[in-house]
Design an enzyme around this catalytic site. Structure first.
Site, mmCIF file in Angstrom:
data_model
loop_
_atom_site.group_PDB
_atom_site.id
_atom_site.type_symbol
_atom_site.label_atom_id
_atom_site.label_comp_id
_atom_site.label_asym_id
_atom_site.label_seq_id
_atom_site.Cartn_x
_atom_site.Cartn_y
_atom_site.Cartn_z
ATOM 1 N N PHE A 122 0.820 -1.226 0.000
ATOM 2 C CA PHE A 122 0.000 0.000 0.000
ATOM 3 C C PHE A 122 0.854 1.277 0.000
ATOM 4 O O PHE A 122 0.863 2.036 -0.970
ATOM 5 C CB PHE A 122 -0.934 -0.073 1.222
ATOM 6 C CG PHE A 122 -1.569 1.212 1.650
ATOM 7 C CD1 PHE A 122 -2.201 2.045 0.727
ATOM 8 C CD2 PHE A 122 -1.575 1.594 2.998
ATOM 9 C CE1 PHE A 122 -2.807 3.236 1.128
ATOM 10 C CE2 PHE A 122 -2.174 2.772 3.408
ATOM 11 C CZ PHE A 122 -2.786 3.599 2.478
ATOM 12 N N LEU A 146 6.354 -10.133 -2.674
ATOM 13 C CA LEU A 146 4.980 -10.363 -3.158
ATOM 14 C C LEU A 146 4.246 -11.369 -2.279
ATOM 15 O O LEU A 146 3.826 -12.432 -2.729
ATOM 16 C CB LEU A 146 4.966 -10.798 -4.637
ATOM 17 C CG LEU A 146 5.546 -9.798 -5.622
ATOM 18 C CD1 LEU A 146 5.421 -10.310 -7.055
ATOM 19 C CD2 LEU A 146 4.883 -8.420 -5.504
ATOM 20 N N ASP A 157 3.293 4.518 14.744
ATOM 21 C CA ASP A 157 3.025 5.109 16.063
ATOM 22 C C ASP A 157 2.636 4.034 17.089
ATOM 23 O O ASP A 157 2.620 4.305 18.292
ATOM 24 C CB ASP A 157 1.929 6.185 15.978
ATOM 25 C CG ASP A 157 0.601 5.682 15.430
ATOM 26 O OD1 ASP A 157 0.496 4.494 15.051
ATOM 27 O OD2 ASP A 157 -0.350 6.488 15.384
ATOM 28 N N GLU A 158 2.312 2.819 16.601
ATOM 29 C CA GLU A 158 1.858 1.774 17.539
ATOM 30 C C GLU A 158 2.943 1.346 18.518
ATOM 31 O O GLU A 158 2.644 0.726 19.534
ATOM 32 C CB GLU A 158 1.345 0.551 16.772
ATOM 33 C CG GLU A 158 0.180 0.892 15.877
ATOM 34 C CD GLU A 158 -0.671 -0.298 15.460
ATOM 35 O OE1 GLU A 158 -0.503 -1.386 16.031
ATOM 36 O OE2 GLU A 158 -1.500 -0.121 14.566
HETATM 37 P P1 NAD Z 1 1.448 -3.606 3.282
HETATM 38 O O1 NAD Z 1 1.140 -4.822 4.088
HETATM 39 O O2 NAD Z 1 0.391 -3.035 2.406
HETATM 40 O O3 NAD Z 1 2.708 -3.908 2.344
HETATM 41 C C1 NAD Z 1 3.831 -4.612 2.782
HETATM 42 C C2 NAD Z 1 4.665 -4.962 1.570
HETATM 43 O O4 NAD Z 1 5.850 -5.648 2.038
HETATM 44 C C3 NAD Z 1 3.982 -5.921 0.581
HETATM 45 O O5 NAD Z 1 4.215 -5.496 -0.745
HETATM 46 C C4 NAD Z 1 4.644 -7.273 0.849
HETATM 47 O O6 NAD Z 1 4.686 -8.107 -0.286
HETATM 48 C C5 NAD Z 1 6.036 -6.813 1.265
HETATM 49 N N1 NAD Z 1 6.711 -7.828 2.100
HETATM 50 C C6 NAD Z 1 6.204 -8.450 3.188
HETATM 51 N N2 NAD Z 1 7.120 -9.335 3.674
HETATM 52 C C7 NAD Z 1 8.213 -9.223 2.871
HETATM 53 C C8 NAD Z 1 9.473 -9.859 2.865
HETATM 54 N N3 NAD Z 1 9.802 -10.775 3.767
HETATM 55 N N4 NAD Z 1 10.374 -9.503 1.911
HETATM 56 C C9 NAD Z 1 10.054 -8.571 0.980
HETATM 57 N N5 NAD Z 1 8.862 -7.957 0.935
HETATM 58 C C10 NAD Z 1 7.951 -8.270 1.873
HETATM 59 O O7 NAD Z 1 1.984 -2.547 4.314
HETATM 60 P P2 NAD Z 1 1.805 -0.965 4.348
HETATM 61 O O8 NAD Z 1 0.539 -0.633 5.022
HETATM 62 O O9 NAD Z 1 2.112 -0.420 3.021
HETATM 63 O O10 NAD Z 1 2.983 -0.572 5.375
HETATM 64 C C11 NAD Z 1 4.306 -0.341 4.907
HETATM 65 C C12 NAD Z 1 5.196 0.008 6.080
HETATM 66 O O11 NAD Z 1 4.690 1.162 6.740
HETATM 67 C C13 NAD Z 1 5.266 -1.090 7.135
HETATM 68 O O12 NAD Z 1 6.587 -1.149 7.607
HETATM 69 C C14 NAD Z 1 4.321 -0.608 8.239
HETATM 70 O O13 NAD Z 1 4.732 -1.074 9.485
HETATM 71 C C15 NAD Z 1 4.487 0.891 8.125
HETATM 72 N N6 NAD Z 1 3.341 1.717 8.529
HETATM 73 C C16 NAD Z 1 2.100 1.466 8.028
HETATM 74 C C17 NAD Z 1 1.035 2.310 8.375
HETATM 75 C C18 NAD Z 1 -0.348 2.099 7.828
HETATM 76 O O14 NAD Z 1 -1.277 2.789 8.258
HETATM 77 N N7 NAD Z 1 -0.551 1.210 6.875
HETATM 78 C C19 NAD Z 1 1.266 3.377 9.254
HETATM 79 C C20 NAD Z 1 2.555 3.580 9.762
HETATM 80 C C21 NAD Z 1 3.586 2.747 9.385
HETATM 81 O O1 DAU Z 2 -1.179 3.349 13.548
HETATM 82 C C1 DAU Z 2 -0.477 2.874 12.443
HETATM 83 C C2 DAU Z 2 -0.914 1.462 12.121
HETATM 84 O O2 DAU Z 2 -2.209 1.569 11.547
HETATM 85 C C3 DAU Z 2 0.018 0.729 11.181
HETATM 86 O O3 DAU Z 2 1.258 0.555 11.812
HETATM 87 C C4 DAU Z 2 -0.548 -0.637 10.795
HETATM 88 O O4 DAU Z 2 0.294 -1.262 9.830
HETATM 89 C C5 DAU Z 2 -1.915 -0.425 10.194
HETATM 90 O O5 DAU Z 2 -2.501 -1.671 9.897
HETATM 91 C C6 DAU Z 2 -2.812 0.361 11.159
HETATM 92 O O6 DAU Z 2 -3.135 -0.442 12.329
HETATM 93 P P1 DAU Z 2 -4.608 -0.460 12.965
HETATM 94 O O7 DAU Z 2 -4.773 -1.705 13.719
HETATM 95 O O8 DAU Z 2 -4.907 0.824 13.642
HETATM 96 O O9 DAU Z 2 -5.463 -0.490 11.578
HETATM 97 P P2 DAU Z 2 -6.750 -1.305 11.131
HETATM 98 O O10 DAU Z 2 -7.208 -0.717 9.843
HETATM 99 O O11 DAU Z 2 -6.559 -2.772 11.206
HETATM 100 O O12 DAU Z 2 -7.822 -0.904 12.254
HETATM 101 C C7 DAU Z 2 -8.176 0.444 12.481
HETATM 102 C C8 DAU Z 2 -9.156 0.457 13.649
HETATM 103 O O13 DAU Z 2 -10.400 -0.114 13.201
HETATM 104 C C9 DAU Z 2 -8.726 -0.375 14.828
HETATM 105 O O14 DAU Z 2 -9.135 0.283 16.027
HETATM 106 C C10 DAU Z 2 -9.480 -1.685 14.673
HETATM 107 C C11 DAU Z 2 -10.764 -1.258 13.981
HETATM 108 N N1 DAU Z 2 -11.359 -2.233 13.041
HETATM 109 C C12 DAU Z 2 -10.557 -2.785 12.085
HETATM 110 C C13 DAU Z 2 -11.078 -3.689 11.184
HETATM 111 C C14 DAU Z 2 -10.191 -4.313 10.130
HETATM 112 C C15 DAU Z 2 -12.714 -2.534 13.112
HETATM 113 O O15 DAU Z 2 -13.455 -1.995 13.956
HETATM 114 N N2 DAU Z 2 -13.218 -3.413 12.200
HETATM 115 C C16 DAU Z 2 -12.451 -4.030 11.257
HETATM 116 O O16 DAU Z 2 -12.996 -4.871 10.484
#
Ligand code: NAD
Ligand code: DAU
Length: 360
Positions: free
Chosen positions: A12, A37, A137-138
């Site tokens: 993402f 992937l 931030d988690e």
């Molecule tokens: P995501 O799960 O959408 O994507 C992760 C990607 O990493 C995928 O393309 C997957 O194929 C790849 N991957 C997983 N394991 C791998 C491995 N062993 N080797 C190579 N590639 C691998 O994650 P995202 O939401 O895009 O998050 C990206 C980064 O940002 C993560 O480090 C996550 O902790 C951090 N982050 C995410 C959020 C959020 O809200 N999504 C917020 C803060 C930080």
């Molecule tokens: O804060 C940053 C983090 O945000 C990232 O580090 C993580 O990679 C990312 O997945 C995200 O974590 P959360 O657990 O906060 O995200 P999620 O979308 O899974 O859930 C957001 C909130 O919604 C959480 O309080 C759980 C709730 N939730 C989630 C799902 C999937 C529901 O109520 N229903 C659901 O079906």
């Protein structure tokens, strides 16, 4: 020309970042994207770059030391931007081991690859090289409902296997900076939303279910708070930290946009109703009756909220997209990319969904 090594670029945030960087710098940069992937990585996210001579995709696991060494040996890498991780909290509760492997050992392997390629015989590092570790931030734990923010100085207090693995990876990066003066930064960002997010996460899952007239699962009392940031603002922050941040520093990224989960779900329902044409039969089902409270997530953190004061003051970053606009853009993107949603929800997603939600 700078060469970037991006890990997890098919996911993402990584795919949004790669698009952002090519939009910003055009052919003045080269990007190598290394991604294993997994279920979360989707080459379709970057299909428009296939013909771009400045973009290279390498399918490899970040835990594979040889594969990573080879990329560093064959390319003069200037910047590493390390996204690759297992990222979903609910999956980490069911199966923690892969989180430790990818997030902790994979990060260690990336650090070693970069260190080996960049370190000079006297123990200093080649000029201008930088490693950015993308974190969350988690790692700071959970805030109470009535106040407080996460600062860079907030003690680490992770609760889920996911956040514990990210905290461990942050500590490894800190250890490399402190021990070797390894040229790195860490960013800790709040919840992102936007295009290309896998529908295991709240916002795309709710959009997808709502469009299909399925129930909308809300964990617990729905009052947990997350601090939502449009993904492009995160990408801008990462780039600005690499270009303007001080080496060895950590920067929190977030835009003071706290919302309870139930508010998010209602906003999505209301926005979808506004956006669908009058005659669309899906409008009829789009009511709050779709909301279904389900058993809470184990150890569910109550509230996250970032204080972005440091990145604003030192780097000049600020979020550009207001939530009202970002959520509309996001929903419009999922409307226009229903084929993308169909592809990612066929196959394994169905059993994931059944396992996570059926009878809950
Ligand atoms: P995501 O799960 O959408 O994507 C992760 C990607 O990493 C995928 O393309 C997957 O194929 C790849 N991957 C997983 N394991 C791998 C491995 N062993 N080797 C190579 N590639 C691998 O994650 P995202 O939401 O895009 O998050 C990206 C980064 O940002 C993560 O480090 C996550 O902790 C951090 N982050 C995410 C959020 C959020 O809200 N999504 C917020 C803060 C930080
Ligand atoms: O804060 C940053 C983090 O945000 C990232 O580090 C993580 O990679 C990312 O997945 C995200 O974590 P959360 O657990 O906060 O995200 P999620 O979308 O899974 O859930 C957001 C909130 O919604 C959480 O309080 C759980 C709730 N939730 C989630 C799902 C999937 C529901 O109520 N229903 C659901 O079906």
């Amino acid at each position: 020309m700078k060469t970037y090594l991006v890990t997890g670029g098919a996911g993402f945030i990584g795919s949004n970042y790669i698009h952002y960087m090519f939009r910003k710098y055009g052919d003045a940069i080269r990007i190598i994207n290394v991604d294993a992937l997994t279920y979360a990585g989707n080459p379709e996210n970057l299909a428009d770059l296939e013909e771009n001579p400045n973009y290279t995709f390498v399918k490899a696991d970040i835990c594979d030391a040889e594969a990573i060494r080879k990329i560093f040996a064959e390319n003069e890498i200037d910047r590493v931007v390390h996204f690759a991780a297992e990222s979903h909290v609910d999956r980490s509760i069911k199966d923690p081991a892969v989180f430790v492997k990818t997030n902790v050992l994979g990060t260690l392997n990336m650090l070693n690859g970069a260190k080996e390629a960049w370190e000079l015989p006297d123990g200093s590092f080649k000029e201008g090289k930088k490693f950015l570790h993308v974190s969350t931030d988690e790692v700071y734990g959970s805030l109470s409902e009535d106040g407080g923010y996460f600062y860079e100085t907030t003690p680490y207090d992770p609760h889920s296997p996911y956040s514990a693995s990210k905290a461990s990876s942050d500590f490894l990066v800190k250890a490399y900076m402190d021990t070797y003066r390894f040229p790195a930064n860490i960013t800790n960002c709040s919840n992102n939303y936007g295009p290309y997010q896998f529908p295991e996460k709240l916002i795309p899952l709710i959009i997808n279910n709502a469009l299909q007239g399925k129930t909308l699962p809300v964990y617990g009392d729905g009052k947990n708070v997350r601090d939502w940031l449009f993904v492009e603002d995160h990408c801008k922050g990462i780039d600005m930290v690499q270009e303007k941040g001080k080496l060895f520093e950590t920067y929190n990224i977030g835009g003071h946009n706290e919302k309870q989960n139930i508010e998010i779900v209602k906003i999505i329902i209301d926005t979808l109703r506004e956006m669908l044409p009058e005659e669309d039969p899906r409008r009829e089902h789009l009511t709050y009756d779709l909301i279904h409270y389900v058993t809470d997530r184990k150890g569910h953190d109550r509230r996250y909220a970032i204080a972005p004061d440091k990145i604003k003051a030192e780097v000049g970053w600020y979020p550009e997209t207001k939530f009202e606009d970002g959520i509309k853009k996001t929903i419009a993107w999922y409307f226009d990319h229903q084929d993308w949603m169909e592809h990612v929800t066929s196959g394994a997603y169905q059993s994931y969904y059944a396992d996570m939600y059926e009878g809950r």
